[in-house]
Design an enzyme around this catalytic site. Sequence first.
Site, PDB file in Angstrom:
ATOM      1  N   GLY A 198     -49.926 104.388  11.162  1.00 25.65           N
ATOM      2  CA  GLY A 198     -50.058 104.201   9.711  1.00 25.65           C
ATOM      3  C   GLY A 198     -48.933 104.965   9.064  1.00 25.65           C
ATOM      4  N   GLU A 199     -49.245 105.821   8.138  1.00 26.41           N
ATOM      5  CA  GLU A 199     -48.221 106.630   7.470  1.00 26.41           C
ATOM      6  C   GLU A 199     -48.647 108.090   7.597  1.00 26.41           C
ATOM      7  OE1 GLU A 199     -45.514 104.947   6.517  1.00 26.41           O
ATOM      8  OE2 GLU A 199     -44.684 106.945   6.225  1.00 26.41           O
ATOM      9  N   SER A 200     -47.877 108.842   8.389  1.00 23.84           N
ATOM     10  CA  SER A 200     -48.301 110.203   8.722  1.00 23.84           C
ATOM     11  C   SER A 200     -48.403 111.110   7.503  1.00 23.84           C
ATOM     12  CB  SER A 200     -47.346 110.807   9.754  1.00 23.84           C
ATOM     13  OG  SER A 200     -46.020 110.747   9.284  1.00 23.84           O
TER      14      SER A 200
ATOM     15  N   CYS B 105     -48.162 106.441  17.290  1.00 26.11           N
ATOM     16  CA  CYS B 105     -47.202 106.279  16.198  1.00 26.11           C
ATOM     17  C   CYS B 105     -47.400 107.378  15.140  1.00 26.11           C
ATOM     18  CB  CYS B 105     -47.292 104.862  15.647  1.00 26.11           C
ATOM     19  SG  CYS B 105     -45.769 104.348  14.861  1.00 26.11           S
TER      20      CYS B 105
ATOM     21  N   ARG C  25     -39.125 111.044  12.848  1.00 27.11           N
ATOM     22  CA  ARG C  25     -39.809 109.938  12.147  1.00 27.11           C
ATOM     23  C   ARG C  25     -38.834 108.788  11.921  1.00 27.11           C
ATOM     24  NH1 ARG C  25     -42.336 111.240   6.760  1.00 27.11           N
ATOM     25  NH2 ARG C  25     -43.317 109.233   7.117  1.00 27.11           N
TER      26      ARG C  25
ATOM     27  N   ILE D 278     -43.380  99.883  15.592  1.00 26.07           N
ATOM     28  CA  ILE D 278     -43.354  99.531  14.162  1.00 26.07           C
ATOM     29  C   ILE D 278     -42.917 100.762  13.369  1.00 26.07           C
ATOM     30  CG2 ILE D 278     -44.683  98.682  12.191  1.00 26.07           C
ATOM     31  CD1 ILE D 278     -46.672  97.457  14.234  1.00 26.07           C
ATOM     32  N   ARG D 279     -41.716 100.696  12.839  1.00 23.34           N
ATOM     33  CA  ARG D 279     -41.142 101.865  12.128  1.00 23.34           C
ATOM     34  C   ARG D 279     -41.509 103.150  12.881  1.00 23.34           C
ATOM     35  NH1 ARG D 279     -41.037 103.491   7.263  1.00 23.34           N
ATOM     36  NH2 ARG D 279     -43.186 103.187   6.625  1.00 23.34           N
TER      37      ARG D 279
ATOM     38  N   HIS E  16     -47.584 101.080  19.786  1.00 19.49           N
ATOM     39  CA  HIS E  16     -48.943 100.672  19.385  1.00 19.49           C
ATOM     40  C   HIS E  16     -49.663  99.960  20.526  1.00 19.49           C
ATOM     41  CE1 HIS E  16     -48.943 101.409  14.971  1.00 19.49           C
ATOM     42  NE2 HIS E  16     -47.633 101.400  15.165  1.00 19.49           N
TER      43      HIS E  16
ATOM     44  N   GLU F 166     -52.670  99.481  20.919  1.00 22.12           N
ATOM     45  CA  GLU F 166     -53.829  98.731  20.407  1.00 22.12           C
ATOM     46  C   GLU F 166     -53.438  97.337  19.933  1.00 22.12           C
ATOM     47  OE1 GLU F 166     -52.157 100.971  18.865  1.00 22.12           O
ATOM     48  OE2 GLU F 166     -52.051 100.536  16.726  1.00 22.12           O
TER      49      GLU F 166
HETATM   50  N1  GLN Z   1     -43.190 105.486  10.000  1.00 17.97           N
HETATM   51  C1  GLN Z   1     -44.535 105.989  10.052  1.00 17.97           C
HETATM   52  C2  GLN Z   1     -44.596 107.480   9.783  1.00 17.97           C
HETATM   53  O1  GLN Z   1     -43.594 108.122   9.797  1.00 17.97           O
HETATM   54  C3  GLN Z   1     -45.176 105.679  11.383  1.00 17.97           C
HETATM   55  C4  GLN Z   1     -45.242 104.190  11.587  1.00 17.97           C
HETATM   56  C5  GLN Z   1     -46.450 103.709  12.330  1.00 17.97           C
HETATM   57  O2  GLN Z   1     -47.439 104.446  12.524  1.00 17.97           O
HETATM   58  N2  GLN Z   1     -46.437 102.455  12.698  1.00 17.97           N
HETATM   59  O3  GLN Z   1     -45.638 108.000   9.552  1.00 17.97           O
END
Ligand code: GLN
Length: 187
Positions: free
Chosen positions: A47-49, A79, A106, A132-133, A168, A170
């Site tokens: 997600g977004e840390s 992630c 990151r 993913i990113r 990921h 999952e």
């Molecule tokens: N870019 C996100 C972060 O820095 C991590 C991306 C992800 O969990 N798919 O939190």
Amino acid sequence: MKIGILALQGAFAEHGAMLDRLGIDHFEIRKREDIEKPFDGLILPGGESTVMGKLLREIQLYAPIRALIQQGMPVLGTCAGMILLAKHIEGGEQPHLATMDIKVVRNGYGRQLGSFCTTAKYGDISLPLVFIRAPYILSVGNGVEILATVDRKIVAAQQGNQIAAAFHPELTDETRVHEHFLSLVHR
Ligand code: GLN
């Protein structure tokens, strides 16, 4: 066996679906009271840390979750979940749970290269990996085992009860990473 999945934000439902496939009981952790009942292992999803780190503190989940991990509860961070575990974040950003002796970068593949798939060895088997990113692990401390690398970047590692993956698991059909995590719970 019961697994708690942090469900503040991000890809928590997909981890639940994976555990369903493996026939493992699980529940979502959304508020402080949710972790008062007993459970055996923890998943920190992607997600977004920064958002998850902020929410963890705001709803008083930060200290109890950190304590559970330090007491040895098996944890799988994927992630953004891996970033939550890291003791060091490249660029001087404030770490979050800071329980695992890894330094992460990151958005380590640049913001342009949003997502990609590849294949790499995880332990001794080849797995499809979805990024993913994604972050990657720049360096690991003593006692951290490297589990997977892609283009000489570390993308999965283990320190005792903690497993971190930049990708990921999952989101693929491969259950190997979750099974590895669950093997720690049986220990
Ligand atoms: N870019 C996100 C972060 O820095 C991590 C991306 C992800 O969990 N798919 O939190």
